[in-house]
Design a protein around this motif. Structure first.
Motif, PDB file in Angstrom:
ATOM      1  N   PHE A 168       0.853  -1.193   0.000  1.00  0.00           N
ATOM      2  CA  PHE A 168       0.000   0.000   0.000  1.00  0.00           C
ATOM      3  C   PHE A 168       0.886   1.240   0.000  1.00  0.00           C
ATOM      4  N   ASP A 169       0.278   2.367  -0.340  1.00  0.00           N
ATOM      5  CA  ASP A 169       1.023   3.619  -0.466  1.00  0.00           C
ATOM      6  C   ASP A 169       0.067   4.761  -0.103  1.00  0.00           C
ATOM      7  N   LEU A 170       0.549   5.728   0.653  1.00  0.00           N
ATOM      8  CA  LEU A 170      -0.298   6.868   1.056  1.00  0.00           C
ATOM      9  C   LEU A 170       0.421   8.172   0.778  1.00  0.00           C
ATOM     10  N   GLY A 171      -0.337   9.249   0.621  1.00  0.00           N
ATOM     11  CA  GLY A 171       0.261  10.572   0.481  1.00  0.00           C
ATOM     12  C   GLY A 171       1.087  10.950   1.703  1.00  0.00           C
ATOM     13  N   ALA A 172       0.754  10.371   2.853  1.00  0.00           N
ATOM     14  CA  ALA A 172       1.445  10.730   4.103  1.00  0.00           C
ATOM     15  C   ALA A 172       2.640   9.820   4.378  1.00  0.00           C
ATOM     16  N   LYS A 173       3.109   9.090   3.345  1.00  0.00           N
ATOM     17  CA  LYS A 173       4.111   8.035   3.565  1.00  0.00           C
ATOM     18  C   LYS A 173       5.404   8.523   4.228  1.00  0.00           C
ATOM     19  N   GLY A 174       5.765   9.769   4.010  1.00  0.00           N
ATOM     20  CA  GLY A 174       7.014  10.294   4.580  1.00  0.00           C
ATOM     21  C   GLY A 174       6.944  10.482   6.087  1.00  0.00           C
ATOM     22  N   THR A 175       5.761  10.416   6.669  1.00  0.00           N
ATOM     23  CA  THR A 175       5.599  10.672   8.105  1.00  0.00           C
ATOM     24  C   THR A 175       4.824   9.571   8.829  1.00  0.00           C
TER      25      THR A 175
END
Ligand SMILES: Cc1cc2nc3c(=O)[nH]c(=O)nc-3n(C[C@H](O)[C@H](O)[C@H](O)COP(=O)(O)OP(=O)(O)OC[C@H]3O[C@@H](n4cnc5c(N)ncnc54)[C@H](O)[C@@H]3O)c2cc1C
Length: 363
Positions: A168-175
């Protein structure tokens, strides 16, 4: 009113502080009543300090950012953040708090959009951000085992080096953190291909409110023994305990990825396009993300990103196909030609190189 320099400075500081202050949840929702929990005292402070060390027991001004949610819409007024490094420390903390009736708020990356990651009142914040170790990765099965505080993007980079992707992948992945992802049963991109976390999480370890460690850290995919308690914790938002470790199945990196950005005139056309795409390419469809004209206007105005096609449509779809053979290059062309001929879509651009794909995905 005459302002001398000192007064003016004070005035500015105070007004900008007021402007930036996030309203306390207790003031925003005055009907909420604090439970009859204890207030942390000097004996508790000594205990936390001794258990975690000064670096992992946060007090003072630094606590502010942990009190406020991502959207800056709610805020607690906790004075303490605990940052355990191990499951055993989490267990000790919860045992102690349970015994002394101290309320806890579990926090991962604090990217949640519904205010669940910050205290309502003065709950002690238990942040998992220091629990960020990868424990193992099995290249044969693609099973990753890690601590709950690992940031999603770090996990993505790690498994990518081994020829795998996170499911899975989210826009918030960096945090955002994997523990928070499980606690919220995050969906995000790729769900359409790899399913929900209920399927890809093979096991987890958690600590219950009284400090008991619950070990369900299975790594076997075809595990058909007994109850699967992990499902209770996926989506539990911290209400049942603290997730401390995760075992997750990672798919192999697809050899080919194609992305298309498409303009459509109406929502009905979007539905027709989705149906056509599923019919023609269901096995390789990995994302179908819908944006309306307001969303596109907003990213253009506020972030300065340029829409890769004419920006006058009602709806836009970001389509991602991924597969292990390059038939998707041809397949995506055929799909778009058919959709154009049948007047389902109006405009489209396709990308198959990583830099072009990234540009489109930035939108
Ligand atoms: C730009 C952006 C894009 C996003 N995109 C998506 C999306 O596509 N799909 C989606 O579903 N969400 C999305 N979100 C929402 C958010 O990122 C997800 O809900 C994410 O999974 C939260 O992870 P976190 O580590 O930040 O958790 P937090 O925000 O810290 O916590 C969320 C909840 O989980 C609990 N929790 C956190 N860690 C643990 C733990 N270890 N054990 C037990 N409970 C815990 C907290 O108490 C809280 O209730 C997005 C957010 C942003 C800002």
């Amino acid at each position: 009113m005459v302002l001398n320099f000192t007064n003016a400075r004070k005035f500015c500081t105070k007004s900008s502080l007021l402007k930036n202050a996030v309203q306390l949840t207790k003031d925003k929702f005055p009907n909420l009543i604090r439970g009859s929990y204890a207030t942390v005292d000097s004996k508790d402070i000594d205990y936390f300090n001794k258990l975690l060390g000064a670096n992992n027991f946060i007090t003072g001004e630094e606590v502010k950012s942990y009190n406020e949610d991502w959207l800056k819409s709610v805020s607690g007024f906790s004075k303490f953040v605990l940052k355990p490094k191990t499951t055993e420390q989490v267990s000790e903390i919860l045992k102690y708090c349970y015994k002394h009736n101290i309320a806890i708020c579990v926090q991962g990356g604090n990217t949640g959009l519904v205010g669940g990651s910050v205290p309502v009142f003065d709950e002690v914040i238990l942040s998992t951000s220091a629990m960020n170790n990868i424990i193992s990765f099995d290249k044969l099965s693609g099973v990753l085992v890690c601590q709950a505080g690992c940031v999603l993007e770090n996990l993505m980079n790690y498994v990518q080096n081994e020829g795998f992707i996170m499911p899975f992948d989210l826009g918030a992945k960096g945090t955002c953190q994997i523990g928070g992802n499980l606690a919220t049963n995050a969906g995000g991109l790729r769900l359409i291909k790899y399913g929900s976390l209920q399927g890809s999480v093979l096991g987890l370890q958690s600590v219950l409110a009284d400090g008991q460690i619950l070990n369900c850290l299975n790594t076997l995919r075809k595990d058909n023994t007994g109850y699967h308690l992990k499902h209770m914790f996926i989506g539990s938002e911290g209400t049942l305990g603290v997730i401390t470790k995760v075992a997750i199945q990672c798919p192999n990196t697809p050899k080919y990825v194609n992305v298309a950005f498409i303009g459509l005139k109406s929502f009905n056309k979007v539905l027709s396009f989705f149906s056509l795409t599923r019919k023609q390419l269901s096995g390789s469809l990995s994302s179908f993300e819908l944006m309306d004209s307001e969303a596109i206007k907003s990213v253009q105005t506020n972030i300065g990103l340029k829409c890769p096609i004419d920006d006058s449509f009602e709806f836009y779809v970001l389509l991602e196909l991924s597969a292990d053979n390059n038939f998707i290059n041809l397949a995506i062309e055929e799909l778009l030609e058919k959709a154009l001929a049948e007047e389902i879509i109006v405009d489209a651009t396709v990308a198959d190189q990583p830099s072009q794909i990234q540009k489109i995905e930035n939108i």
